[in-house]
Write an enzyme that holds these catalytic residues in place. Structure first.
Site: not given
Ligand SMILES: *Cc1c(COP(=O)(O)O)cnc(C)c1O
Length: 387
Positions: A56, A109, A181, A206
């Site tokens: 962790r 998001y 992000d 992604k």
């Molecule tokens: C998918 C996504 C997230 C969240 O990510 P997870 O890995 O699904 O928790 C955050 N920001 C954007 C822009 C996303 O497309």
């Protein structure tokens, strides 16, 4: 020696000697690590030696991933998480406390929106959602208790681009932190830290992973702010598993090659769609006629494969179009090798911060298939939708 990002992705942080010459890093699928003596345990507790203790807080496979991502994002430190949301929530919670205020720019998001707008209320943390495409909007939203500005650029439904230099400088003048992000562009195409953003977060599920086989997240920042994030990993526990970290490391190997192909496919498709008589508008900042193109090229080195567009007609045509697609598969998420489609309604339901999101918007994730095949698929589905 200065090296290109493509060389660094492959070699940075690798030390074959450390792992018996293994070229691919081993997966340290282990929860804890032995001390060789009582004295070593004591030395570690006194902070005299740095060693792996418990996964962790640190693990060799996870650390290699964190070192590589920090390098790619031009940050000093990175923490990997079990999901993008783990990275986002732990990063936000590392900066705000009860009584604070957050400014969030539009189009983030949906679960991030829900967390900031609804969930944080229970801790008496308030928020204001603003447009933010004109950075002056931010100045008027600042309150004496504003601690954080949160944004995504480009955002992943309307693909609006925000002025990172201007936003970071307004934040710095007012002693406000910034979190961005950067999932859409990936560190291959954009490094928000270069413009003064404090913490960069990603859903590694992604493009970083890139193969639709892992859920993970990362947060990148400086040595000071990583401490609060580390504390949250320790207490909230959203740590990535060693195997998932290894899958992201594996995906990263081909990030430059994949992103170049996502980009060239996406530009061809956006151009095709924007010329099609049945398509009303295309939201993609990589199109030269996009209102965001000039700003985009001033802060990004390229464009990824996610875009949205609107077609003529109504619900009936939308339904027929989506059902007629053969290569584009109906699914949430994006950033994998495969082309996907999702009706916008499904992505952006009940949002107060985005008012012009047409219920007929369609979002596609352009994959690594042949561009001509993808265009033929879209062309054919448009014909069927309006036949
Ligand atoms: C998918 C996504 C997230 C969240 O990510 P997870 O890995 O699904 O928790 C955050 N920001 C954007 C822009 C996303 O497309």
């Amino acid at each position: 020696m200065k090296r290109d990002i493509k060389t660094n992705i492959e070699h940075y942080g690798e030390d074959y000697k450390r792992f018996l010459g293994a070229i691919a890093p081993p997966i340290f699928e282990v929860s804890n690590f032995a001390f060789s003596s009582y004295e070593e345990l004591e030395d570690h507790q006194k902070g005299k030696i740095d060693k792996f203790v418990y996964t962790r807080s640190g693990n060799p496979t996870i650390n290699l991933l964190e070192d590589k991502i920090a390098m790619l994002e031009k940050g000093e430190a990175c923490r990997a998480f079990s999901s993008g949301m783990g990275a986002i929530t732990s990063s936000i919670l590392s900066l705000v406390k009860s009584g604070d205020h957050i400014i969030c720019l539009r189009g983030v998001y949906a679960p991030t929106y829900d967390f900031i707008h609804n969930y944080l209320k229970r801790f008496d943390i308030s928020s204001t959602f603003i447009d933010g495409r004109d950075p002056e909007d931010i100045k008027s939203a600042i309150q004496s208790n504003t601690k954080l500005i949160y944004l995504e650029s480009p955002n992943t439904f309307l693909f609006e681009v925000f002025d990172l230099r201007a936003i970071a400088s307004i934040a710095k003048e007012n002693n406000i932190y910034t979190i961005m992000d950067n999932t859409w562009a990936t560190p291959y195409f954009q490094n928000p830290i270069e413009f003064g953003i404090d913490i960069v977060v990603h859903s590694a599920s992604k493009y970083l992973g890139g193969h639709s086989d892992v859920v993970a997240g990362v947060a990148v920042t400086n040595k000071k702010l990583i401490e609060g994030i580390n504390k949250n990993v320790h207490l909230l526990g959203g740590v990535i598993g060693p195997f998932e970290a290894w899958l992201i490391l594996r995906g990263l190997r081909s990030l430059p090659a994949r992103m170049e192909l996502h980009q060239s496919n996406a530009i061809k498709i956006a151009e095709f769609l924007s010329k099609h008589p049945r398509v009303r508008r295309v939201n993609y900042p990589g199109l030269k006629e996009s209102p965001y193109y000039q700003l985009a090229i001033s802060q990004m080195r390229g464009f990824s494969g996610l875009m949205s567009f609107e077609i003529d007609g109504g619900e009936k045509e939308l339904r027929r179009f989506i059902n007629a697609l053969q290569i584009f598969t109906i699914a949430v998420s994006w950033g994998g090798y495969e082309s996907l489609v999702i009706p916008g309604k499904h992505v952006f339901k009940d949002r107060v911060d985005v008012t012009d999101s047409s219920s007929h918007l369609i979002r596609i994730s352009v994959g690594l298939e042949d561009a001509e095949d993808l265009i033929a698929d879209l062309d054919n589905a448009l014909k069927i939708a309006f036949s």
